[in-house]
Design a protein around this motif. Structure first.
Motif, PDB file in Angstrom:
ATOM      1  N   GLN A 297       0.846  -1.191   0.000  1.00 52.27           N
ATOM      2  CA  GLN A 297       0.000   0.000   0.000  1.00 52.27           C
ATOM      3  C   GLN A 297       0.889   1.251   0.000  1.00 52.27           C
ATOM      4  OE1 GLN A 297      -3.260  -0.157  -0.093  1.00 52.27           O
ATOM      5  NE2 GLN A 297      -4.011   1.871   0.435  1.00 52.27           N
ATOM      6  N   LEU A 298       0.544   2.170  -0.861  1.00 53.73           N
ATOM      7  CA  LEU A 298       1.278   3.430  -0.950  1.00 53.73           C
ATOM      8  C   LEU A 298       0.574   4.473  -0.094  1.00 53.73           C
ATOM      9  CD1 LEU A 298       3.475   5.130  -2.471  1.00 53.73           C
ATOM     10  CD2 LEU A 298       1.700   5.620  -4.162  1.00 53.73           C
ATOM     11  N   GLN A 299       1.345   5.208   0.701  1.00 56.96           N
ATOM     12  CA  GLN A 299       0.783   6.308   1.476  1.00 56.96           C
ATOM     13  C   GLN A 299       1.314   7.635   0.958  1.00 56.96           C
ATOM     14  OE1 GLN A 299       2.351   3.692   3.706  1.00 56.96           O
ATOM     15  NE2 GLN A 299       0.377   2.684   3.385  1.00 56.96           N
ATOM     16  N   LEU A 300       0.459   8.643   1.018  1.00 52.10           N
ATOM     17  CA  LEU A 300       0.816   9.982   0.569  1.00 52.10           C
ATOM     18  C   LEU A 300       0.493  10.966   1.676  1.00 52.10           C
ATOM     19  CD1 LEU A 300      -0.967   9.789  -2.910  1.00 52.10           C
ATOM     20  CD2 LEU A 300       1.439   9.379  -2.477  1.00 52.10           C
ATOM     21  N   GLU A 301       1.377  11.924   1.886  1.00 52.74           N
ATOM     22  CA  GLU A 301       1.129  12.936   2.906  1.00 52.74           C
ATOM     23  C   GLU A 301       1.546  14.299   2.381  1.00 52.74           C
ATOM     24  OE1 GLU A 301       2.923  12.220   6.663  1.00 52.74           O
ATOM     25  OE2 GLU A 301       1.977  13.941   7.628  1.00 52.74           O
ATOM     26  N   GLU A 302       0.582  15.205   2.299  1.00 49.96           N
ATOM     27  CA  GLU A 302       0.844  16.553   1.828  1.00 49.96           C
ATOM     28  C   GLU A 302       1.250  17.463   2.987  1.00 49.96           C
ATOM     29  OE1 GLU A 302      -2.922  15.042  -0.368  1.00 49.96           O
ATOM     30  OE2 GLU A 302      -2.125  15.086   1.663  1.00 49.96           O
ATOM     31  N   SER A 303       2.020  18.468   2.658  1.00 47.79           N
ATOM     32  CA  SER A 303       2.380  19.501   3.617  1.00 47.79           C
ATOM     33  C   SER A 303       2.725  20.769   2.855  1.00 47.79           C
ATOM     34  CB  SER A 303       3.556  19.062   4.498  1.00 47.79           C
ATOM     35  OG  SER A 303       4.704  18.825   3.704  1.00 47.79           O
ATOM     36  N   GLY A 304       2.862  21.859   3.593  1.00 45.33           N
ATOM     37  CA  GLY A 304       3.287  23.108   2.979  1.00 45.33           C
ATOM     38  C   GLY A 304       2.196  24.136   2.755  1.00 45.33           C
ATOM     39  N   GLY A 305       0.968  23.773   3.048  1.00 45.94           N
ATOM     40  CA  GLY A 305      -0.115  24.728   2.883  1.00 45.94           C
ATOM     41  C   GLY A 305      -0.039  25.832   3.926  1.00 45.94           C
ATOM     42  N   GLY A 306      -0.864  26.846   3.738  1.00 47.07           N
ATOM     43  CA  GLY A 306      -0.899  27.944   4.697  1.00 47.07           C
ATOM     44  C   GLY A 306      -1.613  29.138   4.133  1.00 47.07           C
ATOM     45  N   LEU A 307      -1.428  30.262   4.807  1.00 50.33           N
ATOM     46  CA  LEU A 307      -2.054  31.520   4.407  1.00 50.33           C
ATOM     47  C   LEU A 307      -1.022  32.373   3.676  1.00 50.33           C
ATOM     48  CD1 LEU A 307      -4.410  33.559   4.556  1.00 50.33           C
ATOM     49  CD2 LEU A 307      -3.485  34.281   6.774  1.00 50.33           C
ATOM     50  N   MET A 308      -1.400  32.886   2.519  1.00 48.57           N
ATOM     51  CA  MET A 308      -0.485  33.664   1.705  1.00 48.57           C
ATOM     52  C   MET A 308      -1.247  34.825   1.087  1.00 48.57           C
ATOM     53  SD  MET A 308       2.471  34.234   0.468  1.00 48.57           S
ATOM     54  CE  MET A 308       3.245  32.802   1.232  1.00 48.57           C
ATOM     55  N   GLN A 309      -0.554  35.938   0.914  1.00 46.95           N
ATOM     56  CA  GLN A 309      -1.170  37.076   0.234  1.00 46.95           C
ATOM     57  C   GLN A 309      -1.142  36.863  -1.275  1.00 46.95           C
ATOM     58  OE1 GLN A 309       0.861  40.619   1.635  1.00 46.95           O
ATOM     59  NE2 GLN A 309      -0.713  40.946   3.193  1.00 46.95           N
ATOM     60  N   SER A 310      -2.063  37.495  -1.937  1.00 46.21           N
ATOM     61  CA  SER A 310      -2.118  37.431  -3.389  1.00 46.21           C
ATOM     62  C   SER A 310      -0.786  37.863  -3.990  1.00 46.21           C
ATOM     63  CB  SER A 310      -3.238  38.340  -3.886  1.00 46.21           C
ATOM     64  OG  SER A 310      -3.343  38.284  -5.275  1.00 46.21           O
ATOM     65  N   GLY A 311      -0.324  37.109  -4.960  1.00 46.73           N
ATOM     66  CA  GLY A 311       0.951  37.380  -5.606  1.00 46.73           C
ATOM     67  C   GLY A 311       2.116  36.621  -5.017  1.00 46.73           C
ATOM     68  N   GLY A 312       1.898  35.994  -3.882  1.00 50.19           N
ATOM     69  CA  GLY A 312       2.949  35.254  -3.210  1.00 50.19           C
ATOM     70  C   GLY A 312       3.142  33.856  -3.771  1.00 50.19           C
ATOM     71  N   SER A 313       4.032  33.117  -3.128  1.00 48.98           N
ATOM     72  CA  SER A 313       4.370  31.762  -3.570  1.00 48.98           C
ATOM     73  C   SER A 313       4.322  30.792  -2.398  1.00 48.98           C
ATOM     74  CB  SER A 313       5.773  31.730  -4.175  1.00 48.98           C
ATOM     75  OG  SER A 313       5.875  32.551  -5.316  1.00 48.98           O
ATOM     76  N   LEU A 314       4.000  29.559  -2.706  1.00 47.21           N
ATOM     77  CA  LEU A 314       4.051  28.461  -1.754  1.00 47.21           C
ATOM     78  C   LEU A 314       4.559  27.233  -2.475  1.00 47.21           C
ATOM     79  CD1 LEU A 314       0.677  28.592   0.254  1.00 47.21           C
ATOM     80  CD2 LEU A 314       2.965  28.877   1.198  1.00 47.21           C
ATOM     81  N   ARG A 315       5.220  26.362  -1.735  1.00 47.88           N
ATOM     82  CA  ARG A 315       5.599  25.072  -2.291  1.00 47.88           C
ATOM     83  C   ARG A 315       4.966  23.970  -1.447  1.00 47.88           C
ATOM     84  NH1 ARG A 315      11.573  22.315  -2.851  1.00 47.88           N
ATOM     85  NH2 ARG A 315      11.255  22.065  -0.605  1.00 47.88           N
ATOM     86  N   LEU A 316       4.127  23.182  -2.086  1.00 50.40           N
ATOM     87  CA  LEU A 316       3.510  22.039  -1.436  1.00 50.40           C
ATOM     88  C   LEU A 316       4.375  20.803  -1.647  1.00 50.40           C
ATOM     89  CD1 LEU A 316      -0.230  22.515  -2.459  1.00 50.40           C
ATOM     90  CD2 LEU A 316       1.026  23.525  -0.545  1.00 50.40           C
ATOM     91  N   SER A 317       4.398  19.948  -0.651  1.00 52.02           N
ATOM     92  CA  SER A 317       5.138  18.697  -0.728  1.00 52.02           C
ATOM     93  C   SER A 317       4.190  17.525  -0.598  1.00 52.02           C
ATOM     94  CB  SER A 317       6.189  18.619   0.384  1.00 52.02           C
ATOM     95  OG  SER A 317       7.114  19.673   0.294  1.00 52.02           O
ATOM     96  N   CYS A 318       4.515  16.450  -1.269  1.00 50.69           N
ATOM     97  CA  CYS A 318       3.753  15.202  -1.181  1.00 50.69           C
ATOM     98  C   CYS A 318       4.765  14.093  -0.934  1.00 50.69           C
ATOM     99  CB  CYS A 318       2.972  14.966  -2.470  1.00 50.69           C
ATOM    100  SG  CYS A 318       2.133  13.369  -2.554  1.00 50.69           S
ATOM    101  N   GLU A 319       4.844  13.659   0.296  1.00 48.30           N
ATOM    102  CA  GLU A 319       5.807  12.615   0.640  1.00 48.30           C
ATOM    103  C   GLU A 319       5.157  11.251   0.473  1.00 48.30           C
ATOM    104  OE1 GLU A 319       7.494  13.003   4.508  1.00 48.30           O
ATOM    105  OE2 GLU A 319       8.732  11.202   4.326  1.00 48.30           O
ATOM    106  N   THR A 320       5.840  10.362  -0.237  1.00 48.50           N
ATOM    107  CA  THR A 320       5.326   9.019  -0.457  1.00 48.50           C
ATOM    108  C   THR A 320       6.049   8.040   0.455  1.00 48.50           C
ATOM    109  OG1 THR A 320       6.898   8.483  -2.204  1.00 48.50           O
ATOM    110  CG2 THR A 320       4.861   9.593  -2.862  1.00 48.50           C
TER     111      THR A 320
END
Length: 125
Positions: free
Chosen positions: A1-24
């Motif tokens: 069985q493969l598991q996936l876990e996301e992280s990196g979300g949050g609150l950001m102002q318009s025009g900003g950047s975020l990087r989401l991660s998906c660890e397997t």
């Protein structure tokens, strides 16, 4: 069985950047493609981008093309979604998913077998 876990979300102002991660973890050889999806408040989940695990080919839907980039770090068994020039309409729960059998890059949810729990991204104006 493969598991996936996301992280990196949050609150950001318009025009900003975020990087989401998906660890397997688990049977990390058991997928052929990884996709990123999102579900805005009160709306259906939609596909955004995908990456073919064998060829490295990527695909983006028009709404994120040029702003979002999907990539992978095999050493860390992690797939990323770099999100730039964020807009309030990017506010959503973001999910990564893995497909065991899709023949080519796809953002069709029914092609995906394993899903993470999601991470929330909120973009303020």
């Amino acid at each position: 069985q493969l598991q996936l876990e996301e992280s990196g979300g949050g609150l950001m102002q318009s025009g900003g950047s975020l990087r989401l991660s998906c660890e397997t973890s688990g049977f990390t050889y058991d997928y052929v493609a990884i996709g990123w999806f999102r579900q805005p408040p009160g709306k259906e989940r939609e596909g955004l981008a995908c990456l073919d695990n064998s060829s490295g080919a990527t695909y983006y839907v028009d709404s994120v093309k040029g702003r979002f980039t999907i990539s992978r770090d095999n050493a860390r068994s992690t797939i990323y979604l770099q999100m730039n020039s964020l807009k309030p309409e990017d506010t959503a729960a973001y999910y990564c998913a893995a497909s065991r059998s899709v023949a080519s890059v796809s953002t069709n949810q029914s092609d995906y077998d394993y899903w993470g729990q999601g991470t929330q991204v909120t973009v303020s104006s």
